[in-house]
Design a protein around this motif. Structure first.
Motif, PDB file in Angstrom:
ATOM      1  N   LEU A 197       0.838  -1.206   0.000  1.00 39.14           N
ATOM      2  CA  LEU A 197       0.000   0.000   0.000  1.00 39.14           C
ATOM      3  C   LEU A 197       0.869   1.251   0.000  1.00 39.14           C
ATOM      4  N   MET A 198       1.888   1.247   0.828  1.00 43.62           N
ATOM      5  CA  MET A 198       2.768   2.420   0.880  1.00 43.62           C
ATOM      6  C   MET A 198       3.569   2.573  -0.395  1.00 43.62           C
ATOM      7  N   ILE A 199       3.968   1.435  -0.976  1.00 41.88           N
ATOM      8  CA  ILE A 199       4.666   1.499  -2.267  1.00 41.88           C
ATOM      9  C   ILE A 199       3.733   2.113  -3.307  1.00 41.88           C
ATOM     10  N   GLY A 200       2.488   1.633  -3.321  1.00 36.10           N
ATOM     11  CA  GLY A 200       1.520   2.130  -4.296  1.00 36.10           C
ATOM     12  C   GLY A 200       1.254   3.618  -4.141  1.00 36.10           C
ATOM     13  N   ILE A 201       1.097   4.075  -2.898  1.00 37.80           N
ATOM     14  CA  ILE A 201       0.841   5.499  -2.647  1.00 37.80           C
ATOM     15  C   ILE A 201       2.043   6.334  -3.086  1.00 37.80           C
ATOM     16  N   THR A 202       3.229   5.871  -2.752  1.00 38.82           N
ATOM     17  CA  THR A 202       4.441   6.619  -3.103  1.00 38.82           C
ATOM     18  C   THR A 202       4.603   6.711  -4.612  1.00 38.82           C
ATOM     19  N   ILE A 203       4.391   5.597  -5.287  1.00 39.27           N
ATOM     20  CA  ILE A 203       4.541   5.604  -6.751  1.00 39.27           C
ATOM     21  C   ILE A 203       3.468   6.486  -7.380  1.00 39.27           C
TER      22      ILE A 203
END
Lengths: 293, 235
Positions: A197-203
Protein backbone atom coordinates in the motif's frame (compact mmCIF):
# COMPACT_ATOMS: atom_id res chain seq x y z
CA UNK A 1 27.36 30.34 -6.37
CA UNK A 2 24.82 33.05 -7.16
CA UNK A 3 22.45 30.45 -8.52
CA UNK A 4 22.81 28.37 -5.38
CA UNK A 5 22.10 31.36 -3.18
CA UNK A 6 19.12 32.22 -5.34
CA UNK A 7 17.47 28.80 -5.17
CA UNK A 8 17.84 28.51 -1.39
CA UNK A 9 16.51 32.00 -0.73
CA UNK A 10 12.96 32.16 0.74
CA UNK A 11 11.67 34.24 -2.13
CA UNK A 12 12.78 31.84 -4.85
CA UNK A 13 9.98 31.59 -7.44
CA UNK A 14 10.23 27.81 -7.80
CA UNK A 15 10.69 27.15 -4.10
CA UNK A 16 7.71 24.78 -3.93
CA UNK A 17 9.04 22.85 -6.92
CA UNK A 18 12.45 22.55 -5.26
CA UNK A 19 10.97 21.31 -2.00
CA UNK A 20 8.73 18.92 -3.93
CA UNK A 21 11.73 17.55 -5.81
CA UNK A 22 13.66 16.98 -2.61
CA UNK A 23 10.64 15.28 -1.02
CA UNK A 24 10.32 12.87 -3.94
CA UNK A 25 14.07 12.33 -3.87
CA UNK A 26 13.99 11.54 -0.17
CA UNK A 27 10.90 9.33 0.16
CA UNK A 28 11.05 7.26 -3.04
CA UNK A 29 14.38 5.68 -1.99
CA UNK A 30 12.95 4.79 1.44
CA UNK A 31 10.33 2.72 -0.34
CA UNK A 32 12.76 1.67 -3.06
CA UNK A 33 14.95 -0.01 -0.42
CA UNK A 34 12.35 -2.78 -0.30
CA UNK A 35 12.28 -3.05 -4.08
CA UNK A 36 16.00 -3.74 -4.00
CA UNK A 37 15.89 -6.11 -1.02
CA UNK A 38 12.95 -8.09 -2.37
CA UNK A 39 14.54 -8.18 -5.81
CA UNK A 40 11.55 -6.41 -7.31
CA UNK A 41 13.55 -3.75 -9.14
CA UNK A 42 11.87 -4.31 -12.48
CA UNK A 43 8.55 -3.70 -10.84
CA UNK A 44 9.85 -0.19 -10.32
CA UNK A 45 9.88 0.16 -14.11
CA UNK A 46 6.45 -1.30 -14.74
CA UNK A 47 4.49 0.19 -11.84
CA UNK A 48 4.99 3.89 -12.69
CA UNK A 49 3.71 3.06 -16.17
CA UNK A 50 0.73 1.23 -14.69
CA UNK A 51 0.13 4.30 -12.54
CA UNK A 52 0.08 6.51 -15.64
CA UNK A 53 -2.39 4.14 -17.32
CA UNK A 54 -4.56 4.39 -14.23
CA UNK A 55 -4.63 8.19 -14.48
CA UNK A 56 -5.61 8.06 -18.15
CA UNK A 57 -8.25 5.44 -17.45
CA UNK A 58 -9.76 7.46 -14.59
CA UNK A 59 -10.35 10.47 -16.82
CA UNK A 60 -11.73 8.37 -19.65
CA UNK A 61 -14.10 6.53 -17.30
CA UNK A 62 -15.21 9.84 -15.76
CA UNK A 63 -15.96 11.29 -19.18
CA UNK A 64 -17.89 8.21 -20.25
CA UNK A 65 -19.91 7.83 -17.04
CA UNK A 66 -20.39 11.39 -15.81
CA UNK A 67 -19.21 13.84 -18.40
CA UNK A 68 -16.36 16.16 -19.19
CA UNK A 69 -14.33 17.05 -16.12
CA UNK A 70 -13.13 20.53 -15.41
CA UNK A 71 -9.46 21.25 -15.76
CA UNK A 72 -7.30 22.86 -13.14
CA UNK A 73 -9.74 22.09 -10.34
CA UNK A 74 -8.57 20.28 -7.15
CA UNK A 75 -10.98 17.47 -7.97
CA UNK A 76 -8.94 16.76 -11.06
CA UNK A 77 -5.90 15.80 -8.98
CA UNK A 78 -8.05 13.64 -6.73
CA UNK A 79 -9.48 11.86 -9.76
CA UNK A 80 -5.96 11.32 -11.09
CA UNK A 81 -4.84 10.06 -7.67
CA UNK A 82 -7.76 7.63 -7.47
CA UNK A 83 -6.99 6.16 -10.90
CA UNK A 84 -3.27 6.04 -10.28
CA UNK A 85 -3.48 4.46 -6.83
CA UNK A 86 -6.10 1.85 -7.67
CA UNK A 87 -4.30 0.65 -10.78
CA UNK A 88 -0.91 0.68 -9.05
CA UNK A 89 -2.18 -1.34 -6.10
CA UNK A 90 -3.95 -3.91 -8.24
CA UNK A 91 -0.93 -4.24 -10.53
CA UNK A 92 1.43 -4.54 -7.57
CA UNK A 93 -0.66 -7.16 -5.79
CA UNK A 94 -1.04 -9.28 -8.92
CA UNK A 95 2.63 -9.11 -9.84
CA UNK A 96 3.75 -9.73 -6.26
CA UNK A 97 1.43 -12.73 -5.97
CA UNK A 98 2.85 -14.18 -9.19
CA UNK A 99 6.43 -13.45 -8.13
CA UNK A 100 6.74 -17.02 -6.79
CA UNK A 101 6.97 -18.28 -10.34
CA UNK A 102 10.43 -16.86 -10.84
CA UNK A 103 11.03 -18.45 -14.20
CA UNK A 104 8.57 -16.09 -15.93
CA UNK A 105 8.86 -13.01 -13.74
CA UNK A 106 10.81 -10.89 -16.23
CA UNK A 107 8.41 -11.73 -19.04
CA UNK A 108 5.45 -10.76 -16.87
CA UNK A 109 6.96 -7.45 -15.83
CA UNK A 110 8.00 -6.64 -19.39
CA UNK A 111 4.54 -7.46 -20.64
CA UNK A 112 2.98 -5.35 -17.89
CA UNK A 113 5.12 -2.39 -18.91
CA UNK A 114 4.22 -2.77 -22.59
CA UNK A 115 0.52 -3.23 -21.93
CA UNK A 116 0.40 -0.28 -19.52
CA UNK A 117 2.24 1.98 -21.95
CA UNK A 118 -0.08 1.01 -24.81
CA UNK A 119 -3.15 1.37 -22.61
CA UNK A 120 -2.11 4.88 -21.56
CA UNK A 121 -1.89 6.02 -25.16
CA UNK A 122 -5.14 4.36 -26.14
CA UNK A 123 -7.02 5.88 -23.18
CA UNK A 124 -5.63 9.29 -24.05
CA UNK A 125 -6.58 8.89 -27.70
CA UNK A 126 -10.13 8.05 -26.67
CA UNK A 127 -10.42 11.41 -24.87
CA UNK A 128 -8.83 13.90 -27.26
CA UNK A 129 -10.37 16.90 -25.53
CA UNK A 130 -8.35 16.23 -22.41
CA UNK A 131 -5.29 14.82 -24.13
CA UNK A 132 -3.18 17.94 -24.17
CA UNK A 133 -3.80 18.74 -20.52
CA UNK A 134 -3.56 15.21 -19.22
CA UNK A 135 -0.10 14.81 -20.66
CA UNK A 136 1.19 17.01 -17.83
CA UNK A 137 -0.48 14.83 -15.23
CA UNK A 138 0.93 11.72 -16.88
CA UNK A 139 4.51 12.83 -17.31
CA UNK A 140 4.57 14.77 -14.08
CA UNK A 141 5.26 18.44 -13.83
CA UNK A 142 7.07 19.19 -10.63
CA UNK A 143 7.69 22.75 -11.72
CA UNK A 144 3.95 23.33 -11.47
CA UNK A 145 3.93 22.34 -7.76
CA UNK A 146 1.82 24.74 -5.75
CA UNK A 147 1.49 25.37 -2.02
CA UNK A 148 -1.56 23.11 -1.57
CA UNK A 149 -0.07 20.25 -3.61
CA UNK A 150 3.18 20.57 -1.68
CA UNK A 151 1.25 20.35 1.59
CA UNK A 152 -0.47 17.20 0.32
CA UNK A 153 2.86 15.70 -0.73
CA UNK A 154 4.49 16.54 2.58
CA UNK A 155 1.58 15.04 4.49
CA UNK A 156 1.38 11.83 2.49
CA UNK A 157 5.13 11.29 2.18
CA UNK A 158 5.60 12.17 5.82
CA UNK A 159 3.05 9.54 6.81
CA UNK A 160 4.77 6.96 4.58
CA UNK A 161 8.15 7.73 6.13
CA UNK A 162 6.73 7.52 9.66
CA UNK A 163 5.06 4.17 8.97
CA UNK A 164 8.24 2.76 7.41
CA UNK A 165 10.22 3.84 10.45
CA UNK A 166 7.64 2.72 13.00
CA UNK A 167 7.18 -0.74 11.54
CA UNK A 168 10.66 -1.31 10.15
CA UNK A 169 11.29 -4.44 12.20
CA UNK A 170 8.08 -6.04 10.90
CA UNK A 171 8.88 -5.12 7.29
CA UNK A 172 12.43 -6.41 7.70
CA UNK A 173 11.24 -9.69 9.14
CA UNK A 174 8.66 -10.44 6.43
CA UNK A 175 11.14 -9.39 3.73
CA UNK A 176 14.22 -11.24 5.03
CA UNK A 177 12.68 -14.43 6.44
CA UNK A 178 8.98 -14.81 5.77
CA UNK A 179 8.91 -18.29 7.33
CA UNK A 180 10.20 -16.84 10.57
CA UNK A 181 7.51 -14.16 10.49
CA UNK A 182 4.81 -16.81 10.02
CA UNK A 183 6.21 -18.90 12.90
CA UNK A 184 6.11 -15.80 15.11
CA UNK A 185 2.45 -15.36 14.21
CA UNK A 186 3.18 -11.96 12.66
CA UNK A 187 0.47 -12.02 9.93
CA UNK A 188 3.00 -11.82 7.13
CA UNK A 189 0.29 -11.23 4.53
CA UNK A 190 -0.97 -8.18 6.41
CA UNK A 191 2.48 -6.62 6.64
CA UNK A 192 3.13 -7.35 2.99
CA UNK A 193 -0.15 -5.64 2.12
CA UNK A 194 0.70 -2.58 4.20
CA UNK A 195 4.10 -2.34 2.55
CA UNK A 196 2.54 -2.68 -0.90
CA UNK A 197 0.00 0.00 0.00
CA UNK A 198 2.77 2.42 0.88
CA UNK A 199 4.67 1.50 -2.27
CA UNK A 200 1.52 2.13 -4.30
CA UNK A 201 0.84 5.50 -2.65
CA UNK A 202 4.44 6.62 -3.10
CA UNK A 203 4.54 5.60 -6.75
CA UNK A 204 1.15 7.17 -7.50
CA UNK A 205 2.02 10.48 -5.91
CA UNK A 206 5.54 10.36 -7.35
CA UNK A 207 4.26 9.77 -10.89
CA UNK A 208 1.71 12.53 -10.66
CA UNK A 209 4.25 14.95 -9.25
CA UNK A 210 7.48 14.12 -10.99
CA UNK A 211 6.59 11.60 -13.69
CA UNK A 212 7.41 7.89 -14.22
CA UNK A 213 11.06 8.44 -15.14
CA UNK A 214 12.00 10.36 -12.00
CA UNK A 215 9.91 8.09 -9.78
CA UNK A 216 11.60 4.96 -11.09
CA UNK A 217 14.99 6.65 -10.94
CA UNK A 218 14.66 7.55 -7.27
CA UNK A 219 13.04 4.23 -6.35
CA UNK A 220 16.01 2.30 -7.58
CA UNK A 221 19.23 4.26 -8.04
CA UNK A 222 19.84 5.72 -4.55
CA UNK A 223 19.10 2.38 -2.82
CA UNK A 224 21.45 0.55 -5.22
CA UNK A 225 24.14 3.13 -4.45
CA UNK A 226 23.53 2.99 -0.71
CA UNK A 227 23.63 -0.81 -0.71
CA UNK A 228 27.24 -0.70 -1.82
CA UNK A 229 28.43 1.55 1.00
CA UNK A 230 26.40 0.45 4.03
CA UNK A 231 26.44 -2.62 6.23
CA UNK A 232 23.33 -2.20 8.38
CA UNK A 233 19.66 -1.92 7.57
CA UNK A 234 18.89 1.42 9.23
CA UNK A 235 22.01 3.01 7.77
CA UNK A 236 21.06 1.57 4.38
CA UNK A 237 17.61 3.21 4.45
CA UNK A 238 18.82 6.56 5.77
CA UNK A 239 21.74 6.70 3.34
CA UNK A 240 19.44 5.93 0.40
CA UNK A 241 17.07 8.71 1.48
CA UNK A 242 19.91 11.21 1.95
CA UNK A 243 21.46 10.32 -1.40
CA UNK A 244 18.08 10.79 -3.06
CA UNK A 245 17.47 14.15 -1.40
CA UNK A 246 20.96 15.45 -2.22
CA UNK A 247 20.69 14.24 -5.81
CA UNK A 248 17.28 15.86 -6.20
CA UNK A 249 18.64 19.17 -4.91
CA UNK A 250 21.76 18.95 -7.06
CA UNK A 251 19.70 17.98 -10.09
CA UNK A 252 17.42 20.93 -9.53
CA UNK A 253 20.40 23.22 -9.27
CA UNK A 254 21.95 21.88 -12.50
CA UNK A 255 18.65 22.08 -14.37
CA UNK A 256 18.09 25.67 -13.24
CA UNK A 257 21.68 26.74 -13.80
CA UNK A 258 22.18 25.16 -17.20
CA UNK A 259 18.58 25.26 -18.43
CA UNK A 260 18.17 21.49 -18.60
CA UNK A 261 15.00 19.37 -18.27
CA UNK A 262 14.59 18.77 -14.54
CA UNK A 263 13.65 15.08 -14.34
CA UNK A 264 16.35 13.76 -16.68
CA UNK A 265 18.94 15.97 -14.94
CA UNK A 266 18.09 14.45 -11.57
CA UNK A 267 18.13 10.87 -12.85
CA UNK A 268 21.39 11.47 -14.71
CA UNK A 269 23.04 12.81 -11.55
CA UNK A 270 21.78 9.86 -9.52
CA UNK A 271 23.18 7.51 -12.15
CA UNK A 272 26.48 9.37 -12.08
CA UNK A 273 26.63 8.89 -8.31
CA UNK A 274 25.99 5.16 -8.73
CA UNK A 275 28.68 4.91 -11.39
CA UNK A 276 31.19 6.75 -9.18
CA UNK A 277 30.54 4.54 -6.16
CA UNK A 278 30.71 1.38 -8.30
CA UNK A 279 34.02 2.52 -9.80
CA UNK A 280 35.43 3.47 -6.41
CA UNK A 281 34.53 0.05 -5.02
CA UNK A 282 36.07 -1.73 -7.97
CA UNK A 283 39.29 0.26 -7.62
CA UNK A 284 39.35 -0.38 -3.89
CA UNK A 285 39.12 -4.14 -4.48
CA UNK A 286 41.90 -4.03 -7.06
CA UNK A 287 44.05 -2.04 -4.64
CA UNK A 288 43.44 -4.52 -1.79
CA UNK A 289 44.28 -7.48 -4.02
CA UNK A 290 47.46 -5.77 -5.15
CA UNK A 291 48.46 -5.05 -1.56
CA UNK A 292 47.82 -8.67 -0.60
CA UNK A 293 50.19 -9.96 -3.31
CA UNK B 1 -0.25 -37.60 24.47
CA UNK B 2 -0.85 -35.53 27.64
CA UNK B 3 2.74 -34.62 28.57
CA UNK B 4 4.27 -34.37 25.12
CA UNK B 5 5.75 -31.06 24.05
CA UNK B 6 4.56 -31.74 20.53
CA UNK B 7 2.28 -34.50 19.28
CA UNK B 8 1.09 -35.59 15.86
CA UNK B 9 -2.07 -37.64 15.62
CA UNK B 10 -2.77 -39.32 12.28
CA UNK B 11 -1.37 -36.31 10.45
CA UNK B 12 -1.08 -35.97 6.69
CA UNK B 13 1.15 -33.28 5.22
CA UNK B 14 1.81 -32.20 1.67
CA UNK B 15 1.59 -29.44 -0.90
CA UNK B 16 -1.25 -28.22 -3.10
CA UNK B 17 -3.58 -30.74 -1.50
CA UNK B 18 -1.36 -33.72 -2.36
CA UNK B 19 -0.04 -35.67 0.62
CA UNK B 20 3.68 -36.37 0.92
CA UNK B 21 3.26 -37.95 4.36
CA UNK B 22 0.17 -39.73 5.62
CA UNK B 23 -1.08 -41.16 8.91
CA UNK B 24 1.88 -39.85 10.89
CA UNK B 25 1.61 -40.27 14.65
CA UNK B 26 4.32 -39.67 17.19
CA UNK B 27 5.17 -37.48 20.16
CA UNK B 28 8.18 -35.42 21.15
CA UNK B 29 8.84 -35.32 24.87
CA UNK B 30 10.26 -32.36 26.72
CA UNK B 31 14.05 -32.48 26.67
CA UNK B 32 14.19 -34.93 23.76
CA UNK B 33 16.92 -34.75 21.15
CA UNK B 34 15.41 -36.12 17.95
CA UNK B 35 16.83 -36.44 14.45
CA UNK B 36 14.63 -36.77 11.36
CA UNK B 37 16.41 -39.06 8.94
CA UNK B 38 15.59 -40.70 5.65
CA UNK B 39 16.41 -40.74 1.96
CA UNK B 40 16.23 -37.60 -0.16
CA UNK B 41 12.65 -36.62 -0.92
CA UNK B 42 11.25 -38.73 1.92
CA UNK B 43 9.51 -35.73 3.50
CA UNK B 44 11.84 -34.78 6.35
CA UNK B 45 11.67 -31.05 5.66
CA UNK B 46 7.94 -31.36 4.96
CA UNK B 47 7.46 -32.86 8.40
CA UNK B 48 9.61 -30.15 10.00
CA UNK B 49 7.66 -27.40 8.24
CA UNK B 50 4.40 -29.01 9.26
CA UNK B 51 5.47 -29.04 12.91
CA UNK B 52 6.37 -25.36 12.60
CA UNK B 53 2.98 -24.50 11.12
CA UNK B 54 4.48 -23.38 7.82
CA UNK B 55 2.36 -25.76 5.78
CA UNK B 56 -1.24 -26.67 6.57
CA UNK B 57 -2.17 -30.06 7.93
CA UNK B 58 -4.18 -32.01 5.34
CA UNK B 59 -5.58 -34.45 7.89
CA UNK B 60 -5.21 -35.23 11.59
CA UNK B 61 -3.94 -32.73 14.11
CA UNK B 62 -0.77 -31.43 15.71
CA UNK B 63 -0.92 -30.52 19.40
CA UNK B 64 1.53 -28.39 21.30
CA UNK B 65 2.38 -28.55 25.00
CA UNK B 66 3.08 -24.81 25.01
CA UNK B 67 1.42 -21.59 23.87
CA UNK B 68 2.78 -20.92 20.39
CA UNK B 69 1.46 -17.35 20.36
CA UNK B 70 3.53 -16.28 23.37
CA UNK B 71 6.38 -18.75 23.08
CA UNK B 72 6.91 -19.78 19.47
CA UNK B 73 9.33 -22.54 18.52
CA UNK B 74 12.86 -21.61 17.54
CA UNK B 75 13.64 -22.34 13.91
CA UNK B 76 17.01 -22.58 12.23
CA UNK B 77 16.59 -22.69 8.44
CA UNK B 78 19.22 -23.63 5.93
CA UNK B 79 21.31 -20.50 5.42
CA UNK B 80 20.90 -20.71 1.63
CA UNK B 81 17.22 -19.93 2.13
CA UNK B 82 18.18 -16.39 3.14
CA UNK B 83 19.04 -13.70 0.61
CA UNK B 84 22.57 -12.22 0.83
CA UNK B 85 21.39 -8.86 -0.53
CA UNK B 86 20.23 -7.79 2.94
CA UNK B 87 22.84 -5.61 4.70
CA UNK B 88 22.75 -7.18 8.15
CA UNK B 89 25.36 -7.74 10.81
CA UNK B 90 25.44 -10.95 12.83
CA UNK B 91 23.95 -9.03 15.76
CA UNK B 92 21.05 -7.76 13.65
CA UNK B 93 20.25 -11.28 12.45
CA UNK B 94 20.20 -12.58 16.02
CA UNK B 95 18.09 -9.61 17.15
CA UNK B 96 15.37 -10.78 14.76
CA UNK B 97 14.81 -13.70 17.08
CA UNK B 98 13.68 -11.24 19.76
CA UNK B 99 10.95 -9.87 17.49
CA UNK B 100 8.86 -12.90 18.41
CA UNK B 101 7.91 -11.29 21.71
CA UNK B 102 7.85 -7.67 20.54
CA UNK B 103 4.53 -6.18 19.52
CA UNK B 104 4.37 -3.77 16.58
CA UNK B 105 5.53 -0.24 17.48
CA UNK B 106 7.56 -1.61 20.39
CA UNK B 107 11.20 -0.88 19.62
CA UNK B 108 14.10 -3.19 20.27
CA UNK B 109 15.34 -2.27 23.75
CA UNK B 110 18.18 -3.05 26.11
CA UNK B 111 16.75 -6.40 27.17
CA UNK B 112 16.58 -7.60 23.57
CA UNK B 113 20.13 -6.40 22.86
CA UNK B 114 21.46 -8.14 25.97
CA UNK B 115 19.63 -11.33 25.03
CA UNK B 116 21.07 -11.24 21.51
CA UNK B 117 24.57 -10.68 22.92
CA UNK B 118 24.12 -13.60 25.32
CA UNK B 119 22.95 -15.89 22.51
CA UNK B 120 25.94 -14.94 20.38
CA UNK B 121 28.17 -15.66 23.37
CA UNK B 122 26.53 -19.08 23.76
CA UNK B 123 27.42 -20.03 20.19
CA UNK B 124 30.95 -18.67 20.57
CA UNK B 125 30.58 -15.72 18.17
CA UNK B 126 30.45 -12.71 20.50
CA UNK B 127 33.50 -11.18 18.84
CA UNK B 128 31.88 -11.34 15.39
CA UNK B 129 28.68 -9.52 16.37
CA UNK B 130 29.35 -6.48 14.18
CA UNK B 131 30.69 -8.44 11.22
CA UNK B 132 28.41 -8.50 8.13
CA UNK B 133 26.45 -11.74 8.24
CA UNK B 134 27.28 -12.54 4.64
CA UNK B 135 31.01 -12.16 5.23
CA UNK B 136 31.00 -15.03 7.74
CA UNK B 137 31.97 -18.59 6.89
CA UNK B 138 29.26 -21.20 6.34
CA UNK B 139 29.72 -22.66 9.81
CA UNK B 140 29.69 -19.22 11.44
CA UNK B 141 26.50 -18.26 9.61
CA UNK B 142 24.86 -21.44 10.81
CA UNK B 143 25.86 -20.67 14.39
CA UNK B 144 24.46 -17.14 14.06
CA UNK B 145 21.16 -18.66 12.91
CA UNK B 146 21.23 -21.00 15.91
CA UNK B 147 21.78 -17.95 18.11
CA UNK B 148 18.75 -16.35 16.45
CA UNK B 149 16.73 -19.46 17.25
CA UNK B 150 17.86 -19.23 20.89
CA UNK B 151 16.94 -15.53 21.03
CA UNK B 152 13.32 -16.61 20.60
CA UNK B 153 13.67 -18.18 24.12
CA UNK B 154 11.95 -21.28 22.75
CA UNK B 155 10.61 -24.42 24.35
CA UNK B 156 11.72 -26.37 21.29
CA UNK B 157 14.33 -25.71 18.63
CA UNK B 158 13.87 -27.11 15.14
CA UNK B 159 16.79 -27.13 12.70
CA UNK B 160 16.75 -27.91 9.00
CA UNK B 161 20.05 -29.55 8.02
CA UNK B 162 22.25 -27.34 10.21
CA UNK B 163 25.43 -28.95 8.90
CA UNK B 164 24.59 -28.76 5.18
CA UNK B 165 27.41 -27.37 3.07
CA UNK B 166 29.89 -26.84 5.91
CA UNK B 167 33.28 -28.48 6.30
CA UNK B 168 33.58 -31.52 8.60
CA UNK B 169 35.25 -29.54 11.39
CA UNK B 170 32.49 -26.93 11.39
CA UNK B 171 29.84 -29.67 11.25
CA UNK B 172 31.26 -31.23 14.43
CA UNK B 173 31.34 -27.81 16.14
CA UNK B 174 27.72 -27.15 15.21
CA UNK B 175 26.47 -30.56 16.32
CA UNK B 176 28.45 -30.34 19.57
CA UNK B 177 26.84 -26.96 20.24
CA UNK B 178 23.36 -28.33 19.62
CA UNK B 179 24.03 -31.37 21.79
CA UNK B 180 25.30 -29.11 24.57
CA UNK B 181 22.13 -26.97 24.42
CA UNK B 182 20.05 -30.10 24.80
CA UNK B 183 22.18 -31.67 27.50
CA UNK B 184 23.00 -28.62 29.66
CA UNK B 185 19.84 -26.54 29.21
CA UNK B 186 17.32 -29.29 28.63
CA UNK B 187 16.28 -27.65 25.35
CA UNK B 188 14.12 -29.92 23.19
CA UNK B 189 15.77 -30.24 19.80
CA UNK B 190 14.52 -31.65 16.50
CA UNK B 191 16.81 -31.61 13.53
CA UNK B 192 16.85 -32.82 9.95
CA UNK B 193 20.22 -34.23 9.01
CA UNK B 194 22.07 -36.40 6.54
CA UNK B 195 25.13 -36.81 8.75
CA UNK B 196 24.52 -40.29 10.11
CA UNK B 197 27.84 -40.52 11.88
CA UNK B 198 27.34 -37.30 13.83
CA UNK B 199 23.72 -38.20 14.58
CA UNK B 200 24.73 -41.61 15.90
CA UNK B 201 27.28 -40.15 18.26
CA UNK B 202 25.22 -37.23 19.62
CA UNK B 203 21.48 -37.63 19.09
CA UNK B 204 19.37 -39.73 21.45
CA UNK B 205 16.35 -40.64 19.30
CA UNK B 206 15.69 -40.99 15.60
CA UNK B 207 12.57 -40.70 13.46
CA UNK B 208 13.16 -42.57 10.23
CA UNK B 209 11.00 -41.45 7.27
CA UNK B 210 10.69 -43.52 4.13
CA UNK B 211 7.96 -44.23 1.58
CA UNK B 212 5.54 -41.99 3.47
CA UNK B 213 5.90 -44.00 6.69
CA UNK B 214 7.78 -43.32 9.89
CA UNK B 215 9.42 -45.33 12.61
CA UNK B 216 10.79 -43.84 15.82
CA UNK B 217 13.17 -45.21 18.36
CA UNK B 218 16.38 -44.80 20.29
CA UNK B 219 19.41 -43.99 18.16
CA UNK B 220 21.29 -47.15 19.14
CA UNK B 221 18.38 -49.23 17.83
CA UNK B 222 17.41 -47.17 14.77
CA UNK B 223 21.00 -46.77 13.63
CA UNK B 224 22.37 -50.14 14.70
CA UNK B 225 25.05 -51.38 12.25
CA UNK B 226 22.83 -54.15 10.88
CA UNK B 227 20.06 -51.67 10.23
CA UNK B 228 22.39 -49.33 8.40
CA UNK B 229 23.51 -52.23 6.23
CA UNK B 230 19.83 -52.95 5.51
CA UNK B 231 19.31 -49.36 4.44
CA UNK B 232 22.50 -48.60 2.58
CA UNK B 233 23.83 -52.02 1.75
CA UNK B 234 27.20 -53.47 2.80
CA UNK B 235 30.38 -51.39 2.42
Amino acid sequence: MDTLVEIVSPGFLLRDALIGSVLVGCICPLVGVYFVLRRMIFLGVALPQVSAAGIAFAFLAYRMLIGQHQHFMPSERWLAMLGSLSWTLVGLLILAALARHRETVEARIGMTYAVAAAATILFLAADPAAEAHMVNLLKGDILATTGPSLTLMAGVFGAVALLLLAFRKEFLLVSFDRDQAVIFGKHAGLWDSLLYLMIGITISLGVMTAGPLVTFGFLVIPPLTARMITRRMLTFSLTAACLGAVTAFAGFYCAYRFDLPLGPAEVALASLGLAMVTTARGLSRVWERWRAT
Amino acid sequence: MPHALLGLQDVSLGYDGRAVLEHISFAIERGEFLALLGPNGAGKTTLLRGMLGLIPVLAGRITYGFDRSTSPPGYVPQRDALDPIFPLTAREVVLMGTYARLAPLRPVGRRQRQLAAACLEQVGLADLADRPFWALSGGQKQRVLIARGLAVEPNILLLDEPTAGVDPGAAITIMDLIARLNRDQGLTVVLVSHHLRLVRSLVRSVLWIEDGRISKGATEVMLAPERIIDIFGPL
